[in-house]
Design a protein around this motif. Structure first.
Motif: not given
Length: 513
Positions: A181-189, A285-290, A310-314
């Protein structure tokens, strides 16, 4: 004839080993104490044991050979250190940022991202990503920490009554949601089974990497790829990379549909994206991935580079935080007075904020923060890191030649009685300002230190505080599994060999009965 050839091969290998171990470089390293060396193989057969036994062996060696010892695997020497002075010598030197050869094993997973890269590439990536953890961005992220912590607490309440949880499973799902949600700006719901498969692959990949690490002949890719563990790694990488590639693709699609207008000036104003009705995407929210996507559009990073980060931060952004939550929860469960004191502070902070938790609330719980810091001292999420200094160094009065692999054992440094009286005792007040004064700055390094310190440490601390704040407000923690019985296995993080369980008891249940 075959016998003669074998004799020549063995003699040749012995001469190579002798040249490495007893040449000028080897003689210097052999002045460092350590276990006896077997000709040709060194200490290889000493360390080819189970991850749990390897963990115990390293702790025994730390006590026996304090403050430094060396190991050999064939022609490869390893120097192991624990003293804060030596930690500072290695980590504090801006010319000593080169990761050791063991990080090469992670490259099939992380590529040459921020964790594994060095030199100009590392400096460039660090510069790009630093903006993602600016305080203004963390203020926006705090909203996610709070929302996800509320959701986590509600999930416990919905189960009704006291509930026992396997903390590793419980927290890793939560922290993975947060990092996405934060660093990638994507929900996993809507990605339940998908993210469960990813988390299991992370766990299994750690076992594969440790298996390979203690068997030097498997450092050769063509050998490793021929064995079942190599095949398993290939299977796991498909899962790990497939998960991150899907997240990257979704975020790129979002910016393509909005013509990239939310990337313009992103690094300067760090705005929050408003509702975008024309593409059917809710507020994000704009994130690290952005930042990475924006850098890609400016030709500063390619598609492979985006996936590396992305692999590293995930991984680093969810697994290490989940581990810390596990041990902090267990410590609080076993120390009722400390838990009660933390809860009293949490309740007062929430009441002061009129029941509306904000980033200010998270900054107003100093005792809870001290509890987390003390937990990270006793159980650092990453108990071991490794470097390959590019210059000669003096470590504990021994000369260590340039390009020698140096292992830094953070766990042993954090429990050194020379710097931490009664080191095995859980005492959050060690981190009172008056008690910190005069303490060696490298005696406590849960987020590493120096130029390559953890870029996300403030992010992690806010997330830890938000999660524990909500849980302490609504639940009592009661021990199920005890830390004294916990068996640790050598892994990428401080992984137990068995489930870590705690009982969560709703406070309203205990107050009404």
């Amino acid at each position: 004839m075959i016998t003669e050839i074998l004799l020549v091969v063995v003699l040749g290998l012995f001469l190579v080993f002798y040249a490495f171990q007893y040449g000028k470089r080897g003689r210097k390293l052999n002045l460092i104490p350590g276990p006896p060396i077997t000709p040709l193989v060194g200490n290889v057969f000493t360390i080819i044991i189970s991850p749990g036994e390897l963990w115990k062996l390293m702790r025994r060696y730390a006590g026996k050979y304090y403050p430094i010892y060396r190991l050999w695997t064939f022609t490869m020497p390893y120097v192991n250190i624990f003293h804060p002075n030596d930690m500072e010598t290695v980590l504090g030197n801006p010319k000593s940022i080169q990761k050791s050869i063991i990080y090469n094993l992670m490259m099939p997973w992380f590529g040459t991202g921020l964790l594994t890269s060095s030199g100009r590439k590392w400096h460039m990536r660090r510069r790009i990503l630093t903006n993602a953890f600016h305080f203004n961005v963390l203020q926006q992220f705090a909203d996610v920490f709070i929302e996800e912590s509320e959701r986590l607490t509600k999930s416990l309440k919905d189960e009704g009554g006291p509930v026992v949880k396997d903390l590793t499973l419980f927290y890793s799902e939560h922290t993975l949601n947060v990092i996405c949600e934060t660093a990638m700006g994507t929900s996993l719901e809507d990605k339940g089974p998908f993210q469960l498969k990813y988390r299991k692959a992370v766990y299994d990949m750690g076992k594969v990497l440790i298996y390979r690490l203690v068997r030097p002949w498997l450092l050769l890719n063509f050998v490793f790829n021929l064995i079942p563990r190599g095949w398993e790694q290939t299977r796991l990488l498909k899962i790990l990379h497939g998960f991150t590639e899907k997240i990257i693709e979704e975020r790129k699609d979002y910016h393509n549909k909005t013509n990239g207008r939310y990337l313009v000036g992103f690094t300067e104003d760090r705005r929050t994206v408003e509702n975008v009705d024309d593409v059917g995407i809710c507020k994000r929210r704009l994130a690290m991935l952005d930042l990475l996507i924006a850098a890609h559009r400016n030709n500063e990073i390619d598609n492979e580079g985006i996936r590396e980060e992305v692999d590293t931060f995930m991984f680093r952004g969810h697994d290490t935080t989940a581990v810390s939550l596990c041990y902090t929860t267990m410590l609080l469960a076993e120390h009722k007075e400390i838990q009660d004191r933390a809860r009293t502070e949490v309740n007062a902070a929430i009441e002061e904020s009129d029941e509306k938790v904000t980033i200010s609330t998270l900054q107003n719980v100093p005792y809870l923060e001290r509890c987390i810091k003390e937990s990270l001292r006793l159980y650092p999420s990453v108990p071991f890191i490794s470097r390959k200094p590019e210059m000669d160094m003096i470590l504990s009065n021994y000369h260590v030649p340039a390009d020698t692999v140096v292992h830094l054992h953070i766990m042993d440094t954090h429990r050194d009685p020379r710097f931490w009286p009664n080191p095995d005792v859980f005492d959050p007040d060690r981190f009172l300002p008056e008690n910190i004064k005069g303490r060696h700055p490298y005696s406590y390094i849960p987020f590493s230190a120096g130029p390559r310190n953890c870029i996300g440490q403030r992010f992690a601390m806010l997330e830890l505080k938000a999660t524990l704040l909500y849980l302490l407000h609504d639940f009592y923690f009661e021990p199920v599994d005890l830390l004294k019985d916990t068996r640790i296995a050598t892994d990428l993080v401080l992984r137990a060999t068995h489930p870590l369980r705690t009982r969560f008891v709703p406070i309203e249940t205990t107050t009404t009965t």
